[in-house]
Scaffold this active site. Structure first.
Site, PDB file in Angstrom:
ATOM      1  N   SER A 134     -42.056 -24.647  25.406  1.00 44.00           N
ATOM      2  CA  SER A 134     -40.873 -24.511  24.544  1.00 44.00           C
ATOM      3  C   SER A 134     -40.571 -25.823  23.821  1.00 44.00           C
ATOM      4  O   SER A 134     -41.379 -26.285  23.034  1.00 44.00           O
ATOM      5  CB  SER A 134     -39.689 -24.022  25.381  1.00 44.00           C
ATOM      6  OG  SER A 134     -38.722 -23.466  24.531  1.00 44.00           O
ATOM      7  N   LYS A 186     -13.390 -18.339  20.779  1.00 45.92           N
ATOM      8  CA  LYS A 186     -13.301 -19.715  21.273  1.00 45.92           C
ATOM      9  C   LYS A 186     -13.915 -19.880  22.670  1.00 45.92           C
ATOM     10  O   LYS A 186     -14.420 -20.945  23.000  1.00 45.92           O
ATOM     11  CB  LYS A 186     -11.832 -20.173  21.252  1.00 45.92           C
ATOM     12  CG  LYS A 186     -11.628 -21.638  21.456  1.00 45.92           C
ATOM     13  CD  LYS A 186     -12.285 -22.449  20.349  1.00 45.92           C
ATOM     14  CE  LYS A 186     -12.263 -23.924  20.704  1.00 45.92           C
ATOM     15  NZ  LYS A 186     -13.267 -24.658  19.944  1.00 45.92           N
TER      16      LYS A 186
END
Lengths: 318, 205
Positions: A134, A186
């Site tokens: 990755s 949020k």
């Protein structure tokens, strides 16, 4: 006058000695390279190969690295690359990677820094260790040449965001969170509640964007079309030998192979010095001591918990 | 005769020439001029050592192959012959100019002086070797030291000319430059002539 004559004879003797040494060295070289032990060269001087080691998850989180405290992996690597880039003796850099990847921003910063060195005509060779998957591979892709061990775990091209959903546990324990927020998203990826469909789409958009950036950067670094990368870019891991077949890696070999390749690319002699960042045993002990004393507590495998935030990562998570 | 030569070697009197070549070129030319038999043998040995030193220094910096054996044998012979021809031509042209300007001929002194002036060039090997060992731009320093040592040799010859013919240093410099300018000009004109001949030949067919 007699003294001057003796000085002159001494000078002549030294000249003769240097001639003998030169003949000896050239003869050794001609006899199959001779032995490195006999070859006259001063270590640590002249143009050579720098080494930077990237070990563990790549993240900006951590201390600034002052004093005894070890800095974050990304900050330490960026500083090391800056040092190597500013060192006029360094003509090539071997990037030794032993990492499952890390956060998107940290990985991209290291990638950009390596590309900057590459544009300054410093030859870069990646040497993949146990794991360079990755984000670890993302960084390797910035190099001119990639060398992996046959058993290296690499690939895992993709992006992942992991957040534990502890809603059921919280309900079972009767824990309720008081959340006062300015907007609907949020507390996105908060552990105490499930993810809504809109939130999932929002995160997926970010992941797709980071994934496309990943592909573009590999394509740029490796100089291969994105369409050739895409079949291998579904998150699958592969061994070093498979990676060579998939053209994600140039050749299989060890760290020494990478050093040799770096010297060849930079047109350096075989005995050119290696500037490694491995410290003396005392230095390693002091850094380890500092790390043990000042490292914040963490739960392995749940990176998002120790910082209190979920993260989108280029990371291989077995 | 043999023991006489051995005594001369043991006395280290021959080292005076080398010492003066390094620190007092004026005394070197005076000593050569005064010597009843010119120390030609020592001069030839110096020239051979300088050629050997140059080959070794260049070989140290290059990628060594089996060709090194040819360089150090046949190459050494060839370069030595070239060096001696160069010395003879330079000394001859300098002396010719001196006589043309009304100074007495001293070609033997000039040959020995030029041979001894090659002594500083023997330092090329150890100097280049140091930079090869520390791997710090050895080819650059090889060229730099080659030029610097040639200038040193030139200064020895110029000082020697100045001393031999009691002329100012500037005039001696011009006398030294003359052979090089003459050879360059002759070579240039000869190449022009050759080119013109070749073009002329091809134009006529």
């Amino acid at each position: 006058m007699d003294k001057n004559r003796k000085i002159l004879v001494a000078i002549l003797a030294l000249l003769g000695l240097s001639a003998m040494l030169a003949v000896f060295e050239i003869s050794l070289t001609l006899q199959g390279g001779g032995s490195e032990h006999y070859r006259l060269s001063a270590p640590g001087l002249g143009p050579g190969v720098g080494v930077v080691r990237i070990t563990g998850p790549i993240t900006m989180a951590g201390t600034s690295g002052g004093g005894l405290m070890p800095g974050s992996v990304a900050e330490t690597v960026l500083k090391r690359l800056d040092d190597l880039g500013n060192d006029s003796r360094v003509k090539a850099v071997v990037v030794r990677i032993n990492s499952p990847g890390g956060t998107v921003a940290a990985t991209q910063e290291i990638f950009q820094k390596l590309m900057l060195l590459r544009r300054r005509n410093i030859k870069l060779v990646a040497s993949l260790g146990d794991v360079a998957a990755s984000g670890g591979y993302y960084i390797a892709a910035a190099c001119d040449h990639i060398v992996a061990n046959p058993g290296t775990i690499t690939g895992s091209i993709g992006v992942i965001a992991v957040s534990p959903n502890l809603q059921g546990l919280f309900e079972k324990l009767g824990i309720k969170m008081n959340v006062i927020k300015s907007g609907a998203y949020k507390d996105i990826l908060a552990a105490y509640r499930s993810l809504s469909e809109e939130e999932r789409n929002l995160i997926q958009t970010m992941i797709d964007s980071s994934y496309n950036q990943f592909l573009r950067d590999i394509s740029l670094g490796r100089n291969i079309p994105i369409d050739d990368i895409r079949p291998h870019a579904d998150g699958r891991v592969m061994g070093g030998a498979q990676a060579v077949e998939a053209k994600l890696v140039n050749e299989t070999g060890s760290f020494d192979t990478a050093l040799e390749r770096a010297r060849k690319l930079a047109d350096l002699p075989d005995n050119s010095p290696v500037f490694d960042d491995i410290q003396s045993p005392l230095g390693q002990f002091i850094t380890a001591l500092g790390g043990a004393l000042f490292r914040p507590p963490r739960i392995d495998g749940l990176t998002n918990i120790d910082t209190g935030a979920a993260m989108i990562e280029y990371r291989y998570r077995p | 005769m043999k023991s006489l030569k051995l005594d001369y070697l043991k006395s280290l009197k021959w080292a005076d020439y080398l010492f003066f070549a390094l620190v007092e070129p004026r005394r070197l030319s005076g000593k050569i001029a005064d010597a009843a038999s010119k120390p030609l043998g020592g001069g030839i040995a110096i020239a051979l050592c300088a050629v050997f030193s140059d080959i070794l220094a260049a070989s140290l910096l290059a990628v060594n192959t089996r060709f090194f054996y040819y360089k150090i044998t046949y190459g050494f012979l060839l370069l030595s012959i070239i060096a001696f021809v160069k010395v003879l031509v330079t000394a001859g042209l300098i002396d010719m100019l001196c006589q043309f300007m009304g100074y007495p001929g001293a070609v033997r002194t000039m040959i020995v002086l030029i041979l001894y002036s090659l002594f500083p060039q023997m330092f090329l090997l150890p100097l280049a070797y140091v930079f090869k060992v520390i791997s710090f731009a050895p080819p650059f320093f090889y060229v730099l030291f080659s030029i610097a040592l040639f200038v040193w040799s030139a200064l020895i010859v110029i000082t020697g000319i100045s001393e031999t013919h009691s002329v100012p240093f500037s005039k001696a410099s011009l006398m030294f430059i003359f052979p090089y300018a003459f050879i360059t000009l002759t070579g240039f004109l000869a190449s022009l002539l050759a080119l013109a001949s070749v073009f002329g030949y091809f134009a006529s067919i």
